[in-house]
Design an enzyme around this catalytic site. Structure first.
Site, PDB file in Angstrom:
ATOM      1  N   ALA A 166       1.343  88.457  59.102  1.00  0.00           N
ATOM      2  CA  ALA A 166       0.116  88.763  58.951  1.00  0.00           C
ATOM      3  C   ALA A 166       0.004  89.576  57.703  1.00  0.00           C
ATOM      4  O   ALA A 166      -1.436  89.703  57.103  1.00  0.00           O
ATOM      5  CB  ALA A 166      -0.743  89.130  59.986  1.00  0.00           C
ATOM      6  N   GLY A 185       0.334  86.303  52.231  1.00  0.00           N
ATOM      7  CA  GLY A 185       0.444  84.877  52.395  1.00  0.00           C
ATOM      8  C   GLY A 185      -0.512  84.124  53.191  1.00  0.00           C
ATOM      9  O   GLY A 185      -1.539  84.451  53.408  1.00  0.00           O
ATOM     10  N   THR A 208       2.645  82.525  46.878  1.00  0.00           N
ATOM     11  CA  THR A 208       2.413  83.542  47.825  1.00  0.00           C
ATOM     12  C   THR A 208       3.402  84.403  47.400  1.00  0.00           C
ATOM     13  O   THR A 208       3.921  84.416  46.249  1.00  0.00           O
ATOM     14  CB  THR A 208       2.825  83.351  49.366  1.00  0.00           C
ATOM     15  OG1 THR A 208       3.858  82.683  49.511  1.00  0.00           O
ATOM     16  CG2 THR A 208       1.685  82.221  50.000  1.00  0.00           C
ATOM     17  N   TYR A 268      18.001  77.502  54.156  1.00  0.00           N
ATOM     18  CA  TYR A 268      16.349  77.517  54.377  1.00  0.00           C
ATOM     19  C   TYR A 268      16.063  76.186  55.122  1.00  0.00           C
ATOM     20  O   TYR A 268      15.250  76.115  55.849  1.00  0.00           O
ATOM     21  CB  TYR A 268      15.848  77.708  53.002  1.00  0.00           C
ATOM     22  CG  TYR A 268      14.282  77.811  53.068  1.00  0.00           C
ATOM     23  CD1 TYR A 268      13.549  78.714  53.952  1.00  0.00           C
ATOM     24  CD2 TYR A 268      13.443  76.804  52.717  1.00  0.00           C
ATOM     25  CE1 TYR A 268      12.255  78.716  54.265  1.00  0.00           C
ATOM     26  CE2 TYR A 268      12.144  77.003  52.837  1.00  0.00           C
ATOM     27  CZ  TYR A 268      11.494  77.564  53.663  1.00  0.00           C
ATOM     28  OH  TYR A 268      10.143  78.007  54.009  1.00  0.00           O
ATOM     29  N   PRO A 324       3.932  72.872  54.902  1.00  0.00           N
ATOM     30  CA  PRO A 324       3.558  73.063  53.489  1.00  0.00           C
ATOM     31  C   PRO A 324       4.517  72.725  52.567  1.00  0.00           C
ATOM     32  O   PRO A 324       5.721  72.907  52.924  1.00  0.00           O
ATOM     33  CB  PRO A 324       2.846  74.244  53.448  1.00  0.00           C
ATOM     34  CG  PRO A 324       2.848  74.999  54.753  1.00  0.00           C
ATOM     35  CD  PRO A 324       3.775  74.119  55.332  1.00  0.00           C
ATOM     36  N   VAL A 329      11.013  90.527  63.249  1.00  0.00           N
ATOM     37  CA  VAL A 329      11.278  89.583  64.295  1.00  0.00           C
ATOM     38  C   VAL A 329      12.579  89.269  64.808  1.00  0.00           C
ATOM     39  O   VAL A 329      12.684  88.787  65.763  1.00  0.00           O
ATOM     40  CB  VAL A 329      10.645  88.125  63.978  1.00  0.00           C
ATOM     41  CG1 VAL A 329       8.925  88.464  63.940  1.00  0.00           C
ATOM     42  CG2 VAL A 329      11.015  87.693  62.612  1.00  0.00           C
TER      43      VAL A 329
END
Ligand code: NDP
Ligand code: 8X3
Length: 251
Positions: free
Chosen positions: A10, A13, A186, A151, A181, A59
């Site tokens: 958060a 971006g 961003t 990725y 997307p 994370v």
């Protein structure tokens, strides 16, 4: 009843823009990220209109993820909306030259991190037989492109996890949505190119890319549908993009 959302990533971006639009619609927010100062500033801003709580964790740190989510104050335990957004690309290099540490970072953050947060949040949704999970995939999780290797693999994994969650959790009335997307400007490319601003800028040269707010609007659309409607899987491109590699640039 006012809803509670937990948003990972958060601080920047798409995650930041999602927090902003949720706040405009009166959703209380648990803001997660590693950069404490940014979380504090967001909590200060959004706290003018909704209740906010910040959780600072990486994370990748499984114990910390579970500890912080298990220790949420009683009033914040019933999370209605989980936005699994934290993630990045690290590097853009061919398989033979790519840095293995970059590959590990993408699997650890984009895949394993998403798994940890999901496993920490889902039990209370199952118990309450309600909830909505939004997973940020990518066009890179639908099409592999040259140099995208790990990725793309991480986002293909998100795609599979998203479908798996939907299949497994439908019996509890939990909605699961993938937002995929294309090119969004961003901090994403800055991270991918390790702070090289010139390279990052070139990614969006000659096109009008999506903004984080464009994607956040789609996320809010998904979470604001009536109870019987689940937006399952969405691809969002800028108008100049038609596939992972088909991009019409001007100039
Ligand atoms: P940004 O770089 O702007 O934001 C990434 C967010 O993820 C930051 O808030 C960052 O917070 C957080 N994050 C990164 N690593 C970790 C970590 N190890 N632990 C906790 N949080 C972490 O990128 P975007 O907003 O563009 O990306 C958001 C998501 O959207 C990602 O999953 C990305 O793959 C996906 N996406 C992006 C596209 C694009 O073109 N931009 C297109 C398609 C998908 P902090 O550093 O404070 O921890
Ligand atoms: C980010 C979009 O095209 O850089 O997921 O992979 S792309």
């Amino acid at each position: 009843m006012q809803k509670i959302a937990l948003i990972t990533g958060a601080t920047s971006g798409i995650g930041k823009a999602t927090a902003e639009i949720f706040a405009q619609h009166n959703i209380h927010i648990i803001l997660c990220g590693r950069r404490q100062e940014r979380l504090d500033e967001m909590a200060r801003q959004l706290g003018k209109s909704v209740k906010t709580l910040t959780l600072t964790f990486d994370v990748r740190d499984r114990d910390e993820v579970f500890k912080q989510i298990e220790r949420l104050p009683e009033a914040w335990k019933n999370i209605d909306i989980l936005v699994n957004n934290a993630g990045n690309a690290h590097g853009l290099a061919p398989t033979d030259k790519a840095d293995l540490a970059d590959w590990e970072a993408m699997i650890d953050i984009n895949v394993k991190g998403l798994m940890y947060v999901s496993k920490a949040v889902i039990p209370q949704m199952v118990e309450r037989k309600t909830g909505h999970i939004i997973n940020l995939g990518s066009i890179a999780g639908k099409e592999v492109y040259a140099n995208g290797n790990a990725y793309c693999a991480s986002k293909y994994a998100v795609d599979a996890l998203n479908t798996g969650m939907r299949l497994d959790l439908v019996q509890y009335g939990i909605k699961v949505t993938a937002i995929n997307p294309g090119l969004v400007e961003t901090e994403f490319s800055l991270v991918r190119f390790k702070g090289d601003e010139e390279k990052a800028k070139n990614v969006y040269k000659g096109i009008t890319p999506l903004t984080a707010a464009d994607v956040a609007e789609v996320i809010y659309f998904a979470v604001s549908r009536p109870a019987h409607v689940n937006i399952a899987d969405v691809i969002v491109f800028p108008t100049a993009q038609a596939s992972a590699t088909t991009v019409i640039r001007q100039g």
